[in-house]
Design an enzyme around this catalytic site. Structure first.
Site, short mmCIF file in Angstrom:
data_model
loop_
_atom_site.label_atom_id
_atom_site.label_comp_id
_atom_site.label_asym_id
_atom_site.label_seq_id
_atom_site.Cartn_x
_atom_site.Cartn_y
_atom_site.Cartn_z
N GLU A 142 10.36 -4.40 9.98
CA GLU A 142 10.92 -3.40 9.01
C GLU A 142 11.36 -2.18 10.35
OE1 GLU A 142 7.23 -1.33 7.14
OE2 GLU A 142 8.79 0.48 6.50
N ASP A 157 -1.10 -6.25 -0.50
CA ASP A 157 -0.72 -5.10 0.58
C ASP A 157 -2.69 -5.28 1.79
OD1 ASP A 157 0.70 -4.59 3.37
OD2 ASP A 157 1.06 -2.79 2.40
N ASP A 199 0.70 -1.54 0.15
CA ASP A 199 0.11 -0.04 0.14
C ASP A 199 0.87 1.44 -0.05
OD1 ASP A 199 0.88 0.17 2.40
OD2 ASP A 199 -0.80 0.08 3.71
N SER A 200 2.33 0.97 -0.26
CA SER A 200 2.81 2.03 -0.33
C SER A 200 3.36 2.75 -1.64
CB SER A 200 5.27 1.80 -0.30
OG SER A 200 5.25 0.67 -0.73
N GLU A 204 -0.77 -5.27 8.44
CA GLU A 204 0.08 -4.88 10.03
C GLU A 204 -0.15 -5.04 10.96
OE1 GLU A 204 0.73 -0.70 8.82
OE2 GLU A 204 1.42 -0.67 6.78
N LYS A 240 -0.67 -9.50 3.18
CA LYS A 240 -0.33 -9.06 4.96
C LYS A 240 -1.42 -8.47 5.37
CE LYS A 240 3.52 -5.75 3.87
NZ LYS A 240 2.69 -4.61 4.71
#
Ligand code: KIV
Length: 285
Positions: free
Chosen positions: A187, A88, A49-50, A120, A118
């Site tokens: 990260e 993501d 999602d970056s 978070e 993925k």
């Protein structure tokens, strides 16, 4: 002609870990870059999602929607048919409830042909991971600097530098592994904390983004590797080639050549045969 690579699968990734061979992982958001990453032999691709920052120019990842993610994931899948591609989960696509998480994870699989998803967060997100895994979808956890919580974390900074926070990361990693995550990304965590997590992992692959060499493999953000993100360059990102500079120079040359009437040249356009042209001229009279 070289044989196309076999599809990268979960057993392949675990075999690499067993052999002590590092896994390669990069972010990617579009078809041509996915094609190049596949040709280069990159094993895993994260449609992160970056992309909200690197591709869409937002200040953070928070405005990214599921529809944005699905569109980019589909393009990447088309460019990299054999890579292990991960969707993501964007902000608020899994936080509200386990059911929301399962439904959106399912969209990545059904609509974009992803191999895994993925998300978070630590122990608080373990029930989301469990729900997704129970639905038959491989899931990856993400700890340390988690960009969707950047405000709560106090900015883009190293996480787990004091013993208490480092212990929390180690406990969170165990909680995610127990919930069924087959992989965890760390990260911006100190190298020795990443090493401890990796040593303690039993049936879980640990990946590093700026967290040192002791993980089972490495992830980098593609735009950071090639000088393609203008706003900042994180310390962890090695620049492997300055594509941004190459492209900028090419753009300036194009601009200058058009102005100077040096572009286009005959090899850059198409002609019509004299007899057809003369016939046309007659028709126009
Ligand atoms: O969105 C992304 O690219 C990520 C990386 C920062 C790991 O989640």
């Amino acid at each position: 002609m070289t044989e196309p690579r076999k599809k990268i699968t979960l057993p392949y990734l675990f075999e690499k870990v067993a052999k002590g061979e590092p896994i390669t992982w990069l972010t990617c958001y579009d078809y041509p870059t996915a094609y190049l990453q596949e040709q280069a032999g990159i094993e895993m691709i994260l449609v992160g999602d970056s992309l909200g920052m690197t591709m869409l120019g937002y200040e953070s990842t928070l405005p990214v929607t599921m529809d944005d993610m699905i569109r980019h994931s589909q393009a990447v899948r088309r460019g990299a048919p054999t890579a292990f591609v991960i969707g993501d989960m964007p902000y608020m696509s899994y936080q509200p409830s386990v059911e929301t998480a399962i439904r959106n994870a399912g969209r990545f699989m059904a609509e974009a042909g992803m191999d895994a998803i993925k998300l978070e967060g630590g122990a608080a997100m373990a029930d989301r991971i469990k729900g997704i895994v129970d639905a038959g979808i491989p899931a990856i956890g993400h700890l340390g600097l988690t960009p969707q919580s950047v405000s709560a974390l106090g900015g883009f900074r190293v996480q787990g530098k004091d013993a208490a926070l480092a212990k929390r990361i180690i406990d969170d990693a165990k909680a995610l592994e127990k919930a069924g995550a087959f992989m965890i990304l760390l990260e911006m965590v100190p190298d020795r904390i990443c090493q401890l997590v990796t040593e303690r992992a039993e049936n879980c692959i640990i990946m590093s983004l700026g967290s040192g060499p002791h993980a089972h493999g490495q992830l980098l953000i593609y735009h950071d590797m090639f000088g393609l993100y203008p706003r900042f360059k994180p310390k962890m990102a090695k620049v492997f080639g300055n594509a941004g500079e190459v492209i900028l120079n090419g753009l300036k040359r194009y601009h200058d050549e058009v102005i100077a009437k040096q572009f286009p040249q005959p090899e850059n356009w198409f002609s019509i045969k004299d007899e057809e042209y003369n016939e046309l001229k007659k028709m126009l009279k």
